[in-house]
Scaffold this motif. Structure first.
Motif, PDB file in Angstrom:
ATOM      1  N   ARG A  27       0.827  -1.222   0.000  1.00 45.49           N
ATOM      2  CA  ARG A  27       0.000   0.000   0.000  1.00 45.49           C
ATOM      3  C   ARG A  27       0.856   1.264   0.000  1.00 45.49           C
ATOM      4  O   ARG A  27       0.378   2.333   0.377  1.00 45.49           O
ATOM      5  N   ILE A  28       2.089   1.164  -0.404  1.00 46.18           N
ATOM      6  CA  ILE A  28       2.990   2.313  -0.318  1.00 46.18           C
ATOM      7  C   ILE A  28       2.501   3.477  -1.172  1.00 46.18           C
ATOM      8  O   ILE A  28       2.446   4.618  -0.710  1.00 46.18           O
ATOM      9  N   ALA A  29       2.119   3.200  -2.407  1.00 46.90           N
ATOM     10  CA  ALA A  29       1.666   4.285  -3.298  1.00 46.90           C
ATOM     11  C   ALA A  29       0.449   4.984  -2.701  1.00 46.90           C
ATOM     12  O   ALA A  29       0.351   6.226  -2.718  1.00 46.90           O
ATOM     13  N   GLU A  30      -0.488   4.185  -2.164  1.00 46.73           N
ATOM     14  CA  GLU A  30      -1.715   4.743  -1.574  1.00 46.73           C
ATOM     15  C   GLU A  30      -1.389   5.630  -0.371  1.00 46.73           C
ATOM     16  O   GLU A  30      -1.850   6.780  -0.277  1.00 46.73           O
TER      17      GLU A  30
ATOM     18  N   TRP B  21       3.508  12.773  -0.535  1.00 48.79           N
ATOM     19  CA  TRP B  21       4.956  12.540  -0.581  1.00 48.79           C
ATOM     20  C   TRP B  21       5.335  11.962  -1.928  1.00 48.79           C
ATOM     21  O   TRP B  21       4.594  11.155  -2.502  1.00 48.79           O
ATOM     22  N   THR B  22       6.511  12.340  -2.414  1.00 49.01           N
ATOM     23  CA  THR B  22       7.049  11.713  -3.620  1.00 49.01           C
ATOM     24  C   THR B  22       7.816  10.454  -3.208  1.00 49.01           C
ATOM     25  O   THR B  22       8.076  10.233  -2.024  1.00 49.01           O
TER      26      THR B  22
ATOM     27  N   GLU C 180       7.380  -0.467  -4.623  1.00 50.27           N
ATOM     28  CA  GLU C 180       6.021  -0.032  -4.908  1.00 50.27           C
ATOM     29  C   GLU C 180       5.414  -0.778  -6.107  1.00 50.27           C
ATOM     30  O   GLU C 180       4.246  -1.159  -6.084  1.00 50.27           O
ATOM     31  N   THR C 181       6.221  -0.994  -7.132  1.00 50.98           N
ATOM     32  CA  THR C 181       5.742  -1.656  -8.359  1.00 50.98           C
ATOM     33  C   THR C 181       5.913  -3.163  -8.297  1.00 50.98           C
ATOM     34  O   THR C 181       5.744  -3.853  -9.298  1.00 50.98           O
ATOM     35  N   GLN C 182       6.262  -3.676  -7.103  1.00 48.75           N
ATOM     36  CA  GLN C 182       6.346  -5.120  -6.847  1.00 48.75           C
ATOM     37  C   GLN C 182       7.441  -5.823  -7.661  1.00 48.75           C
ATOM     38  O   GLN C 182       7.370  -7.033  -7.873  1.00 48.75           O
TER      39      GLN C 182
ATOM     40  N   PHE D 214       4.858   5.052   7.948  1.00 45.83           N
ATOM     41  CA  PHE D 214       3.435   5.254   7.680  1.00 45.83           C
ATOM     42  C   PHE D 214       2.569   4.967   8.905  1.00 45.83           C
ATOM     43  O   PHE D 214       1.342   5.016   8.837  1.00 45.83           O
ATOM     44  N   GLU D 215       3.215   4.608  10.006  1.00 46.25           N
ATOM     45  CA  GLU D 215       2.537   4.390  11.288  1.00 46.25           C
ATOM     46  C   GLU D 215       1.470   3.302  11.213  1.00 46.25           C
ATOM     47  O   GLU D 215       0.350   3.447  11.726  1.00 46.25           O
ATOM     48  N   ILE D 216       1.854   2.207  10.541  1.00 42.65           N
ATOM     49  CA  ILE D 216       0.985   1.033  10.494  1.00 42.65           C
ATOM     50  C   ILE D 216       1.860  -0.197  10.674  1.00 42.65           C
ATOM     51  O   ILE D 216       3.082  -0.101  10.673  1.00 42.65           O
ATOM     52  N   ARG D 217       1.204  -1.377  10.830  1.00 44.65           N
ATOM     53  CA  ARG D 217       1.969  -2.621  10.992  1.00 44.65           C
ATOM     54  C   ARG D 217       2.486  -3.087   9.628  1.00 44.65           C
ATOM     55  O   ARG D 217       1.925  -2.774   8.586  1.00 44.65           O
ATOM     56  N   VAL D 218       3.543  -3.897   9.673  1.00 41.23           N
ATOM     57  CA  VAL D 218       4.135  -4.422   8.434  1.00 41.23           C
ATOM     58  C   VAL D 218       3.112  -5.230   7.647  1.00 41.23           C
ATOM     59  O   VAL D 218       3.004  -5.115   6.431  1.00 41.23           O
ATOM     60  N   ASP D 219       2.309  -6.035   8.362  1.00 42.57           N
ATOM     61  CA  ASP D 219       1.340  -6.882   7.656  1.00 42.57           C
ATOM     62  C   ASP D 219       0.145  -6.084   7.148  1.00 42.57           C
ATOM     63  O   ASP D 219      -0.671  -6.619   6.389  1.00 42.57           O
ATOM     64  N   GLU D 220       0.056  -4.819   7.554  1.00 42.51           N
ATOM     65  CA  GLU D 220      -0.980  -3.947   6.989  1.00 42.51           C
ATOM     66  C   GLU D 220      -0.420  -3.202   5.771  1.00 42.51           C
ATOM     67  O   GLU D 220      -1.170  -2.719   4.928  1.00 42.51           O
TER      68      GLU D 220
END
Lengths: 63, 137
Positions: free
Chosen positions: A4-7, A14-15, A34-36, A52-58
């Protein structure tokens, strides 16, 4: 790996370069994750999650 | 190897790149000394010639250490691209090198200068790095 990095990056206006500078990698690395095309190491994955202040699995979706 | 924290990563990479540049220049200079200095003093100073050759080898070992440290300081994707390119280069040199040896022994090809192998490896390495950069663009 799907992520979910792009999102999340877009939400913060952010760029890829901004993300790269904040986690200490090159912009090409952020783009490749980002593009896998490239899966990050655990330390980089955790830095991204903390950024991004979320868990890795999120942030990374195991599908 | 643990990836250095963000604040130090860029500085570590720049330091390692600077070190690699210095030792690459030093190795090149020592190679030139070992190659051309004996032509200046002729056969009268074999000890000096040996010293020049050993200096080149010693500087070469330090260059190898510097190259290893530079690889470790790279961003993980850049390190993967470089290591993949090094693997392709080693493989190509191995295969083509031994292919040439047997072809030359069989009289199929003319003898080629020993410098041809490092030049071939340099070209293969540059192409492999470019391919890696394009692949992960």
């Amino acid at each position: 790996m799907k992520n979910r990095i792009a999102e999340l990056r877009s939400e913060r206006a952010w760029t890829q370069a901004d993300v790269a500078q904040r986690i200490g990698v090159s912009r090409q690395t952020v783009n490749a994750i980002e593009t896998q095309k490239f899966d990050p190491s655990l330390p980089v994955a955790f830095r991204l999650a903390r950024l991004f202040e979320i868990r890795v699995d999120e942030l990374f979706l195991d599908e | 190897m643990q990836t250095p924290p963000p604040a130090d990563a860029y500085k570590a990479e720049m330091r390692a790149t600077g070190g690699l540049a210095v030792w690459t220049l030093a190795w090149t200079a020592s190679l030139a000394l070992a190659r051309f200095a004996p032509e200046l003093w002729g056969d009268s100073r074999p000890a000096a010639t040996w010293a020049a050759v050993m200096l080149n080898v010693l500087v070469g070992f330090v260059w190898i250490i510097s190259l290893t440290r530079w690889l470790q300081a790279l961003d993980e994707l850049q390190r993967k691209i470089m290591q993949d390119a090094l693997a392709v280069t080693l493989g190509a040199a191995w295969v083509i090198g031994f292919g040439y040896v047997v072809a030359e022994a069989a009289g199929l090809v003319d003898e080629v200068s020993v410098a041809a192998l490092p030049v071939f490896m340099a070209v293969v390495f540059l192409v492999a790095v470019a391919a890696g950069k394009i692949r992960y663009r």
